[in-house]
Design an enzyme around this catalytic site. Structure first.
Site, mmCIF file in Angstrom:
data_model
loop_
_atom_site.group_PDB
_atom_site.id
_atom_site.type_symbol
_atom_site.label_atom_id
_atom_site.label_comp_id
_atom_site.label_asym_id
_atom_site.label_seq_id
_atom_site.Cartn_x
_atom_site.Cartn_y
_atom_site.Cartn_z
ATOM 1 N N TYR A 154 0.845 -1.206 0.000
ATOM 2 C CA TYR A 154 0.000 0.000 0.000
ATOM 3 C C TYR A 154 0.880 1.257 0.000
ATOM 4 O O TYR A 154 0.493 2.308 -0.488
ATOM 5 C CB TYR A 154 -0.968 -0.029 1.194
ATOM 6 C CG TYR A 154 -2.197 0.821 0.986
ATOM 7 C CD1 TYR A 154 -3.061 0.589 -0.081
ATOM 8 C CD2 TYR A 154 -2.507 1.858 1.852
ATOM 9 C CE1 TYR A 154 -4.181 1.370 -0.274
ATOM 10 C CE2 TYR A 154 -3.638 2.641 1.672
ATOM 11 C CZ TYR A 154 -4.465 2.393 0.602
ATOM 12 O OH TYR A 154 -5.585 3.176 0.413
ATOM 13 N N LYS A 161 -3.188 8.459 2.669
ATOM 14 C CA LYS A 161 -4.436 8.307 3.445
ATOM 15 C C LYS A 161 -4.284 8.878 4.854
ATOM 16 O O LYS A 161 -5.242 9.410 5.420
ATOM 17 C CB LYS A 161 -4.868 6.834 3.504
ATOM 18 C CG LYS A 161 -5.333 6.258 2.161
ATOM 19 C CD LYS A 161 -6.496 7.018 1.555
ATOM 20 C CE LYS A 161 -7.119 6.289 0.375
ATOM 21 N NZ LYS A 161 -8.060 7.132 -0.382
HETATM 22 N N1 NAD Z 1 -11.504 -0.393 -3.159
HETATM 23 C C1 NAD Z 1 -10.974 -0.458 -1.960
HETATM 24 O O1 NAD Z 1 -10.552 -1.516 -1.483
HETATM 25 C C2 NAD Z 1 -10.880 0.784 -1.115
HETATM 26 C C3 NAD Z 1 -10.739 0.655 0.280
HETATM 27 C C4 NAD Z 1 -10.650 1.800 1.056
HETATM 28 C C5 NAD Z 1 -10.693 3.052 0.454
HETATM 29 N N2 NAD Z 1 -10.830 3.130 -0.906
HETATM 30 C C6 NAD Z 1 -10.875 4.459 -1.496
HETATM 31 O O2 NAD Z 1 -12.121 4.667 -2.110
HETATM 32 C C7 NAD Z 1 -11.982 5.691 -3.091
HETATM 33 C C8 NAD Z 1 -12.645 5.247 -4.388
HETATM 34 O O3 NAD Z 1 -11.912 4.175 -4.954
HETATM 35 P P1 NAD Z 1 -12.601 2.897 -5.584
HETATM 36 O O4 NAD Z 1 -12.064 1.726 -4.853
HETATM 37 O O5 NAD Z 1 -14.051 3.084 -5.710
HETATM 38 O O6 NAD Z 1 -11.926 2.795 -7.011
HETATM 39 P P2 NAD Z 1 -12.296 3.528 -8.400
HETATM 40 O O7 NAD Z 1 -11.132 3.273 -9.288
HETATM 41 O O8 NAD Z 1 -13.613 3.083 -8.872
HETATM 42 O O9 NAD Z 1 -12.366 5.051 -7.987
HETATM 43 C C9 NAD Z 1 -11.237 5.886 -7.938
HETATM 44 C C10 NAD Z 1 -11.639 7.143 -8.656
HETATM 45 O O10 NAD Z 1 -10.601 8.133 -8.599
HETATM 46 C C11 NAD Z 1 -10.712 8.844 -9.816
HETATM 47 N N3 NAD Z 1 -9.515 9.636 -10.091
HETATM 48 C C12 NAD Z 1 -8.229 9.238 -10.202
HETATM 49 N N4 NAD Z 1 -7.459 10.280 -10.583
HETATM 50 C C13 NAD Z 1 -8.282 11.356 -10.718
HETATM 51 C C14 NAD Z 1 -8.109 12.701 -11.111
HETATM 52 N N5 NAD Z 1 -6.888 13.186 -11.443
HETATM 53 N N6 NAD Z 1 -9.186 13.519 -11.135
HETATM 54 C C15 NAD Z 1 -10.420 13.075 -10.802
HETATM 55 N N7 NAD Z 1 -10.662 11.805 -10.428
HETATM 56 C C16 NAD Z 1 -9.588 10.955 -10.385
HETATM 57 C C17 NAD Z 1 -10.889 7.741 -10.849
HETATM 58 O O11 NAD Z 1 -11.347 8.256 -12.078
HETATM 59 C C18 NAD Z 1 -11.908 6.883 -10.156
HETATM 60 O O12 NAD Z 1 -13.216 7.297 -10.482
HETATM 61 C C19 NAD Z 1 -10.486 5.960 -3.196
HETATM 62 O O13 NAD Z 1 -10.167 7.083 -2.389
HETATM 63 C C20 NAD Z 1 -9.888 4.714 -2.596
HETATM 64 O O14 NAD Z 1 -8.582 4.918 -2.096
HETATM 65 C C21 NAD Z 1 -10.947 2.036 -1.687
#
Ligand code: NAD
Length: 254
Positions: A154, A161
């Site tokens: 990570y 984060k």
């Molecule tokens: N999936 C997991 O296991 C998990 C766990 C905890 C937290 N998260 C967090 O949840 C959030 C959403 O992630 P997700 O898992 O739904 O994946 P996802 O890939 O569906 O979403 C990530 C989003 O970030 C956007 N993004 C990246 N660069 C960008 C930019 N320059 N401008 C605008 N948007 C941008 C992408 O287009 C995408 O829509 C993130 O912050 C991620 O770290 C995810």
């Protein structure tokens, strides 16, 4: 729960698996009107149909590193919404090379990129949203346990984060004067596009299934349910918090 007439601005939908999509869908089910953004042209054809499906008032390109995009987005907000009750920030990115190997080898560019897209974007979007928000408005963002404990691969995203969670507290304190609440959800692992960039993600999923108190991985719907709580009056006294939606994994010791 009736959130009829509330307006939500959503950042972070890339496809149907996105956490932001699950949250948007849940908010819609409870009467919220949605406005969508997408990161770049290549995502337009994926996000526009999802916006249509959920009756989005608008769907505009907003790369959070691009000031012109941000200006345009909030101009659209001003024209179509007039105010914002809910801002969903579900945006993160770090280069794939920095999400494997040794943390000590993190590149300067990778570090800057991760911090800009995954952390500064929250601060900057909160700044732009503030004039459209009033007493009772809320901002939510997504974080992960790798901010506080070492999770293999990570790496720089864990550091980002940690900064995001700290930003939530600083924003909550300042915007709290106006009655605007800011909270983070620390979600357990979910198989999304962003997650696929982390090496060994399958091992993490298997570990949660085996060891977490609920003995299962969480779903987007689990996160969406807590988002609904954080976006509603039910959480009226809650701000600056990191709330775990992780099948209880974070409570475990050895
Ligand atoms: N999936 C997991 O296991 C998990 C766990 C905890 C937290 N998260 C967090 O949840 C959030 C959403 O992630 P997700 O898992 O739904 O994946 P996802 O890939 O569906 O979403 C990530 C989003 O970030 C956007 N993004 C990246 N660069 C960008 C930019 N320059 N401008 C605008 N948007 C941008 C992408 O287009 C995408 O829509 C993130 O912050 C991620 O770290 C995810």
């Amino acid at each position: 729960m009736d959130l009829k007439g509330k307006k939500a601005l959503i950042f972070g939908v890339a496809n149907q698996k996105s956490i932001a999509y699950s949250i948007a869908k849940k908010l819609k089910e409870h009467g919220v009107e949605l406005g969508f953004t997408y990161a770049g042209e290549q995502l337009q054809r994926r996000v526009e149909p999802l916006s249509e499906e959920l009756g989005g008032a608008f769907c505009v390109k907003c790369d959070v590193t691009d000031d012109a995009d941000i200006e345009k987005t909030f101009k659209t907000v001003s024209e179509k919404f007039g105010h914002i009750d809910i801002l969903v920030h579900a945006v993160a990115y770090a280069p794939a090379d920095d999400l494997k190997g040794r943390f000590v080898d993190t590149s300067r560019e990778g570090f800057k990129t991760a911090m800009e897209i995954s952390v500064f974007s929250l601060v900057n979007l909160a700044k732009h949203a503030e004039p459209f928000m009033s007493e009772g408005s809320t901002i939510i963002t997504m974080t992960y346990y790798g901010s506080e404990k070492v999770v293999k691969n990570y790496n720089v995203m864990g550091v980002a984060k940690a900064a995001l969670e700290s930003s939530v507290r600083y924003l909550a304190n300042e915007l709290g004067e106006k009655g605007i609440r800011v909270n983070a959800i620390s979600a357990g692992p979910i198989k999304t596009l962003a997650a696929s960039g982390i090496s060994g993600f399958k091992t993490i999923l298997a570990c949660i299934e085996e060891k977490s108190p609920l003995r299962r991985n969480i779903t987007g719907d689990d996160v969406a349910n807590t988002s609904l709580y954080l976006c509603s009056e039910l959480s009226s006294g809650v701000t600056g918090e990191v709330i775990y939606v992780d099948s209880g994994y974070n409570i475990l010791g050895i």
